[in-house]
Design an enzyme around this catalytic site. Sequence first.
Site, mmCIF file in Angstrom:
data_model
loop_
_atom_site.group_PDB
_atom_site.id
_atom_site.type_symbol
_atom_site.label_atom_id
_atom_site.label_comp_id
_atom_site.label_asym_id
_atom_site.label_seq_id
_atom_site.Cartn_x
_atom_site.Cartn_y
_atom_site.Cartn_z
ATOM 1 N N GLU A 1 0.851 -1.200 0.000
ATOM 2 C CA GLU A 1 0.000 0.000 0.000
ATOM 3 C C GLU A 1 0.880 1.239 0.000
ATOM 4 O OE1 GLU A 1 -2.204 -0.716 3.571
ATOM 5 O OE2 GLU A 1 -0.562 -0.121 4.872
ATOM 6 N N LYS B 1 2.617 4.649 1.236
ATOM 7 C CA LYS B 1 2.939 5.219 2.534
ATOM 8 C C LYS B 1 2.529 6.686 2.504
ATOM 9 C CE LYS B 1 6.366 5.608 6.126
ATOM 10 N NZ LYS B 1 6.244 7.053 6.349
ATOM 11 N N ASP C 1 1.898 10.465 3.462
ATOM 12 C CA ASP C 1 2.704 11.443 4.185
ATOM 13 C C ASP C 1 1.767 12.337 4.988
ATOM 14 O OD1 ASP C 1 4.878 12.767 5.069
ATOM 15 O OD2 ASP C 1 5.327 13.783 3.178
ATOM 16 N N TYR D 1 -4.938 1.713 8.126
ATOM 17 C CA TYR D 1 -3.948 0.697 7.753
ATOM 18 C C TYR D 1 -3.513 -0.195 8.905
ATOM 19 C CZ TYR D 1 -0.820 4.363 9.520
ATOM 20 O OH TYR D 1 -0.223 5.319 10.286
ATOM 21 N N LYS E 1 11.099 3.551 1.005
ATOM 22 C CA LYS E 1 10.944 4.988 0.806
ATOM 23 C C LYS E 1 11.288 5.399 -0.619
ATOM 24 C CE LYS E 1 10.777 7.539 4.099
ATOM 25 N NZ LYS E 1 10.548 7.942 5.473
ATOM 26 N N CYS F 1 13.406 46.944 -17.581
ATOM 27 C CA CYS F 1 13.516 45.577 -18.101
ATOM 28 C C CYS F 1 14.990 45.194 -18.222
ATOM 29 C CB CYS F 1 12.833 45.484 -19.466
ATOM 30 S SG CYS F 1 13.147 43.907 -20.295
ATOM 31 N N CYS G 1 15.694 44.847 -22.283
ATOM 32 C CA CYS G 1 15.627 45.953 -23.242
ATOM 33 C C CYS G 1 15.651 47.319 -22.580
ATOM 34 C CB CYS G 1 14.391 45.817 -24.129
ATOM 35 S SG CYS G 1 12.852 46.203 -23.279
ATOM 36 N N CYS H 1 7.505 44.084 -18.473
ATOM 37 C CA CYS H 1 8.284 44.978 -19.319
ATOM 38 C C CYS H 1 7.316 45.641 -20.280
ATOM 39 C CB CYS H 1 9.317 44.163 -20.098
ATOM 40 S SG CYS H 1 9.924 44.985 -21.570
ATOM 41 N N CYS I 1 11.072 44.555 -27.209
ATOM 42 C CA CYS I 1 11.944 43.831 -26.284
ATOM 43 C C CYS I 1 12.364 42.496 -26.906
ATOM 44 C CB CYS I 1 11.219 43.590 -24.965
ATOM 45 S SG CYS I 1 12.171 42.583 -23.810
HETATM 46 O O1 D41 Z 1 0.683 5.143 5.112
HETATM 47 C C1 D41 Z 1 1.350 5.134 6.145
HETATM 48 N N1 D41 Z 1 1.969 6.233 6.540
HETATM 49 C C2 D41 Z 1 1.464 3.910 6.964
HETATM 50 C C3 D41 Z 1 1.993 4.005 8.236
HETATM 51 C C4 D41 Z 1 1.025 2.652 6.495
HETATM 52 N N2 D41 Z 1 0.482 2.522 5.265
HETATM 53 N N3 D41 Z 1 1.133 1.567 7.276
HETATM 54 C C5 D41 Z 1 1.638 1.645 8.525
HETATM 55 N N4 D41 Z 1 1.700 0.534 9.264
HETATM 56 C C6 D41 Z 1 2.186 0.580 10.489
HETATM 57 C C7 D41 Z 1 2.213 -0.690 11.286
HETATM 58 C C8 D41 Z 1 2.717 -1.833 10.476
HETATM 59 C C9 D41 Z 1 3.114 -0.532 12.491
HETATM 60 C C10 D41 Z 1 0.823 -0.965 11.744
HETATM 61 C C11 D41 Z 1 2.091 2.884 9.048
HETATM 62 C C12 D41 Z 1 2.603 2.875 10.366
HETATM 63 N N5 D41 Z 1 2.638 1.713 11.062
HETATM 64 C C13 D41 Z 1 3.117 4.061 11.050
HETATM 65 N N6 D41 Z 1 2.866 5.310 10.770
HETATM 66 C C14 D41 Z 1 3.513 6.095 11.627
HETATM 67 C C15 D41 Z 1 4.191 5.330 12.483
HETATM 68 C C16 D41 Z 1 3.951 4.044 12.135
#
Ligand code: D41
Length: 677
Positions: free
Chosen positions: A118, A120, A122, A230, A319, A413, A416, A431, A437
């Site tokens: 899935e 991550k 932010d 999640y 990441k 400008c 020119c 300008c 120009c």
């Molecule tokens: O989308 C996320 N930021 C995300 C964070 C994610 N998709 N899964 C996560 N799963 C976990 C566990 C496996 C520990 C349940 C997490 C985070 N933790 C998490 N986010 C911030 C600290 C940990």
Amino acid sequence: MSDRDDDKAQARAAWLRDEINRHNYHYYVLDDPIIPDSEYDRLLHELQTLEAEHPELITPDSPTQRVGASPLEAFEEVRHRVPMLSLENAFSDEEVVDFDRRVRERLEVEQEIVYAAEPKMDGLAISLRYVKGLLVQAATRGDGTRGEDVTQNVRTIQSVPLRLLADDWPEILEVRGEIYMPRSGFERLNLQARKRGEKGFANPRNAAAGSLRQLDHRVTARRPLAMFCYGFGELSGVDLAPSYSESIHRLSRWGLRVSPELKTVNGVDGCFDYHRRLAGRRENLDYDIDGVVFKVDSLEQQRVLGFVSRAPRWAVARKFPAQEEMTRLLAIDVQVGRTGALTPVARLEPVTVAGVTVTNATLHNAEEIQRKDIRIGDWVIVRRAGDVIPQVVRVVPERRPPDARVFRMPDKCPVCGSEVIKDADGVVLRCSGGLYCPAQRREAIKHFASRRAMDIEGLGNKLVEQLVEQQLVSSPADIYQLDRETLAGLERMGEKSARNLIQALERSKSTTLARFLFALGIREVGEATAHALAAHFGSLEAIRQADVEALQAVSDVGPVVAEHLVTFFRQPHNLEVIEKLLAAGIHWPAVERPTAERQPLKGKSFVLTGTLSRPRSQIKEALQVLGAKVTGSVSSKTDYVVAGSDAGSKLEKAERLGLEILGEAGLDRLLGTAGER
Ligand code: D41
């Protein structure tokens, strides 16, 4: 009032609450409303009226009760009954391979592991506690053991249900997830802030954090926050399902929002594949992600693997390369655009951002520099996202050298020397030299030759710069006077390229009225406006003679654009250039006026998704010319979804809704039979 009436009111209120909750779910969680907003508003209004007349009917989970209580003095501390763990990071494919090897060794399995993959998000991690289906507490992660009680704020988030749907949930259900701000909402919020003269947030994550940490939840209620779930905390009774992915789907049945991108994949190869695909779509998502998360899908295997210190052994975050880096701002240059607008550009100490070396970043305008208090010599945070021009996000004030200098825009400008004047909006400086120009002339010619305008192959930016510099051309009309000998004598041009360019010039003479209009580079006249004008007036002469009022009869044209058009066609110089261009042989077929049969796709709504072989703008234009509407999101009102390769959630949604899905071949057939130009 009789008991009978009270019973009726109570039954009606209960029905309204269920109905509104159901529509909330369709709108905010499934992103697929089934009734129009007006109908939803009517239901909500009826419930509000009923509750005002019968306050005893108000329940804490009523959709009217998202906002109400008074602001807090401070947040209470919450102790997490099940700690909120953190995620181990992997910064390379090798680290994912290592992770997978450790998993298989501990589990003593040879075969591929099934992983749930899935995005991550932010945003900010949060824990929701439902008791008997009712939301009783929402807490931030804090240090994982202790967080803050932000229940009032989280209750204002429309995609968080106050009461779970269905009735087969465990008595105690703690759900973990990420609160974030969609990019679209972030842009809107910052725009509003700027209109009020406020600073706005640096990025969606800061905006989400700032919104969630409001003591006054009425402020939070006006912020466009959303959530994806999640993970799990305390659960009374048994597991939800044998696997993580199935458990997550269970949540979605109960009205909690989960990522549409969640997939199960096999082994490391499946992980790599998922990572690559999502990285490719990163820019098209409506939220920031900083990587992907892989989790061993089987809950039994998760249990066997357990934890090390604060992180589970069964999950890893792969990441993406950072999109922000820090570097020195060495100087600020001022560029002059096609319409004379002065744009300050930061010259940076070269820095690699997400794999690409960045040396320049746009600073937009003087106001932006002032607002961000950017000075020459500062250390700055540079952000590069996809194809967009790198931006200076902010300065690092702690690192400001004592000799950092304040920048001031020039009043002449830089190209020119003409006087610089401020636009009516008070922000953009221009300008006043017009085509006197050289910079404006150069940019006008680049635009004229560009692919979406006259499409002169081989006449690129570098060549235009040479031609203008050597005073071989000073207006678009001059390029059609170039001969082969002159061209062949230029730097980096041989006989062959010269001949090819002459041929390309010849070919470009056969065009359309819309392209020609667009190529003229009239302010605010983009492709869509040019098309609308061509279709409405039918001829260049008619457009030239139209007054402001007549121009505004075109759907795409407001008073400002109309004024720009009239001003453009009033300049003898512009008429002279047009005259010369036509004399050089530029021509187009008679424009077909829009009639029902000429707009065979009128009223049809299209969504484009995935990677397509032509630029989206081009496909969009082709569809619009035939009367179609092209929108960004899939709903039951969408008629066609055009799916390229690697199409993701939009395609899935289209499939779920049973919409007509076209590949590129199908699209071409449709455009063909519908009578492409
Ligand atoms: O989308 C996320 N930021 C995300 C964070 C994610 N998709 N899964 C996560 N799963 C976990 C566990 C496996 C520990 C349940 C997490 C985070 N933790 C998490 N986010 C911030 C600290 C940990």
